[in-house]
Structure formats: C-alpha cells, structure tokens
Design an enzyme around this catalytic site. Structure first.
Site, PDB file in Angstrom:
ATOM      1  N   ALA A 178       0.802  -1.224   0.000  1.00  0.00           N
ATOM      2  CA  ALA A 178       0.000   0.000   0.000  1.00  0.00           C
ATOM      3  C   ALA A 178       0.834   1.273   0.000  1.00  0.00           C
ATOM      4  O   ALA A 178       0.325   2.341   0.286  1.00  0.00           O
ATOM      5  CB  ALA A 178      -0.932  -0.003   1.202  1.00  0.00           C
ATOM      6  N   ASN A 210       2.155  -4.590   8.166  1.00  0.00           N
ATOM      7  CA  ASN A 210       2.854  -5.431   7.195  1.00  0.00           C
ATOM      8  C   ASN A 210       3.788  -4.620   6.315  1.00  0.00           C
ATOM      9  O   ASN A 210       4.943  -4.963   6.086  1.00  0.00           O
ATOM     10  CB  ASN A 210       1.776  -6.080   6.319  1.00  0.00           C
ATOM     11  CG  ASN A 210       2.122  -7.489   5.935  1.00  0.00           C
ATOM     12  OD1 ASN A 210       3.094  -8.058   6.404  1.00  0.00           O
ATOM     13  ND2 ASN A 210       1.321  -8.053   5.074  1.00  0.00           N
ATOM     14  N   HIS A 260      -0.384   6.468   4.817  1.00  0.00           N
ATOM     15  CA  HIS A 260       1.013   6.125   5.084  1.00  0.00           C
ATOM     16  C   HIS A 260       1.867   7.362   4.856  1.00  0.00           C
ATOM     17  O   HIS A 260       1.812   7.978   3.787  1.00  0.00           O
ATOM     18  CB  HIS A 260       1.477   4.991   4.168  1.00  0.00           C
ATOM     19  CG  HIS A 260       0.752   3.708   4.402  1.00  0.00           C
ATOM     20  ND1 HIS A 260       1.205   2.753   5.279  1.00  0.00           N
ATOM     21  CD2 HIS A 260      -0.410   3.229   3.895  1.00  0.00           C
ATOM     22  CE1 HIS A 260       0.361   1.728   5.297  1.00  0.00           C
ATOM     23  NE2 HIS A 260      -0.636   2.003   4.467  1.00  0.00           N
TER      24      HIS A 260
END
Length: 326
Positions: free
Chosen positions: A170, A236, A267
């Site tokens: 991601a 992750n 993020h």
C-alpha cells in the site's frame, strides 16, 4: 520477472530477492497486449497463458483475480487457489483447482504464485512455490521479520533459479527508497494512520479504547520489526519500507495511529540522508469487507503480474524469432 536487486538486503542470497517492481511500464486498466507493438506480438496466438496460483482468496487476491481476468483474459490463467478450508470460495475463477497442501503446486505447474493469506502462509507455501514457479510474490511481508525464514527462502530461490518478490503493498515511492539506499539513510520513519475500524481485531484494542477516540491517537512506536510482529495484518507494509530502503527492520522506525476522523488508510514515510530528504504520503481506500487492508495492495500485485506477463512474452518472442530464422 527479473527486476533490479537491492544491494542492501540482509540475506546472503539477495540476488534472488526482488524488492522493487522496477519494470513497471504499463498504464492501469490496459492489457499487456494492448500496449505491445506489432513486433512484440509476433505469432501471439501460439503463446501459452501465464499460469497463476493464488495462496489465499480474501479481499486482496479476489481483487487481483478480477483485475488480471479483466485486463489480460487471454494471457493469464488462474489455475489454482490454495486455502486452509476445503470448501470452494464463492466467486472463485472458473477452472481453478482447489489446493490444500503445498506439494500439490507441482501438479498445476504455475508460473507465478501469489501469497495474500497470512504470514504463516509464506513459510508454509514458500519452498514449494519457489521450486515450482518462476516467481513467488508475497503480500504478507511481516513473515520476513524472521531472518531465518528470509535466508531459507533466499537460498531456495538461488538454488531453483526462481525469485522471491516482495510486493510494495500500500505504499508508493519504492524506487526512490531503493535509490536512496545507495547513499544511505540517517533516519527513516513510517507512520500508519487508520480509522478505528482498521485497528479492530488487533492488539490496539488492548492499548486504547477504539470506541471512545475523539482525536488522532498514537498507540505504538518502535521498529519496523516490532511493528510487523505485533501488528502483522496492519503494519505489514513497514517491512517493505525497511527492505526497499535498505535501512533495515531494526533501524526503521514506525508509529501507529488511530484517527476517528480518517476516511482512508494513510502512510507517511519520511527519510533523511546525505542525498537529501524524501517525503512520501499515500491515502488508500480500504476494502469494505476488510478495512485493515488497502485496495492499492491488490493493485500493486496485479501490476507485478502484468510485468511478469510482459517478461514471458518478450522471452517467448525471442525464442519464436530464433526458431523462425533456422
């Protein structure tokens, strides 16, 4: 697929471990064949499809299956689905065989094996995937906090001539992180901000009251290794950041935040070194059925598949031209 290798990977067999999709040349939503030149599709109808085996069939791999079936229906065939439960999943690809044991992979002869199941699935299916397929793409990169497993899979790939491919998941900017690794980072941080629903069924529930938050609330700060081990389904991707950058699992710092005002999985990656400063920000839409996962994670894997298909086609075309010239 043979992509550029990170020189800073800790495995002694890192020449068979890919940490960046450096050959990603195709636009989203268009098939490989639609972008190929007439020269590249020499005698195209005779090419066998690239065979995929999917380990896990949750939100991510279901989306991967939909994308590759839509974009490259004639060039990609999903030949198997591996999962713990014996029942066939709903909406599974037609003709895909259901596998329950890694030894069965050899019977379906996949070109690519894609893991999007769990960190335990990486170790369980890794050896069979690397010895039967040319590439093993993993989504659950938290498994690689186990240095012994990383070394073992790297050694198997080296011996088999296959490749362990770590999906960027991601995040974005992985090529910049890999380039900066050549100079090195003085500091690298990865902050993951999700709505409270994105932290449910994780240890966050024991650290803060997810139902009573009224502002962004950090609840974890530590290394990428610690984050991935404690929050394997949510943090992750911090492993990918640590490995792409070459900064390492113990030096890369991670902060986890629950934000009741957030509508996306965000993020924030900040890196400083002799090269200067890198700042990466990504807002991902989560899957409705699994808010812990982001849709970009599935798109990243689908793009890796498209790159692999193009590599297979280029190799086939070279062989076909050589035979035609005899």
């Amino acid at each position: 697929m043979r992509s550029n290798q990170s020189p800073l990977m800790s495995s002694p067999h890192s020449q068979r471990i890919a940490t960046a999709p450096t050959e990603a040349r195709f636009s989203p939503g268009r098939s490989v064949d639609s972008l190929a030149t007439e020269d590249d599709v020499f005698n195209a109808l005779d090419r066998p499809p690239v065979r995929l085996a999917l380990v896990g069939f949750g939100a991510i791999n279901r989306r991967v299956a939909d994308i590759v079936s839509e974009c490259s229906p004639d060039r990609v065939q999903i030949v198997a689905i591996a999962r713990r439960h014996s029942a066939r999943p709903s909406a599974s690809p037609s003709g895909a065989r259901l596998l329950s044991h890694p030894d069965e992979l050899a019977e379906v002869r996949p070109d690519i094996v894609i893991e999007a199941a769990s960190r335990s699935a990486v170790g369980e299916w890794g050896e069979a995937a690397l010895t039967t397929a040319r590439s093993f793409i993993i989504c659950s990169s938290s498994a690689l906090t186990d240095q012994g497993l990383l070394d073992r899979l790297g050694a198997i790939a080296h011996e088999a001539g296959s490749q362990l491919v770590i999906s960027p998941g991601a995040i974005a900017g992985t090529e910049a992180l890999a380039a900066a690794a050549l100079s090195g980072f003085d500091r690298l941080t990865h902050t993951i901000i999700k709505p409270p629903a994105g932290w449910r069924k994780t240890p966050a529930e024991t650290l803060i009251d997810l139902d009573r938050l009224d502002r962004p609330t950090p609840f974890f700060s530590g290394s990428a290794r610690q984050a991935a081990e404690r929050f394997p389904t949510n943090a992750n991707v911090s492993v990918a950041t640590a490995l792409f950058s070459g900064h390492g699992l113990d030096a890369t710092q991670v902060e986890l935040v629950a934000d009741p005002g957030a509508g996306t999985n965000r993020h924030l990656i900040e890196g400083v070194g002799r090269f200067g400063r890198i700042s990466i920000e990504v807002d991902n839409r989560p899957f409705a059925e699994n808010p812990r996962s982001s849709q970009l994670a599935a798109l990243a894997i689908a793009q890796l598949v498209k790159v692999e298909v193009a590599a297979v086609d280029r190799g086939w075309t070279r062989q076909a031209r050589a035979r035609a010239s005899l």
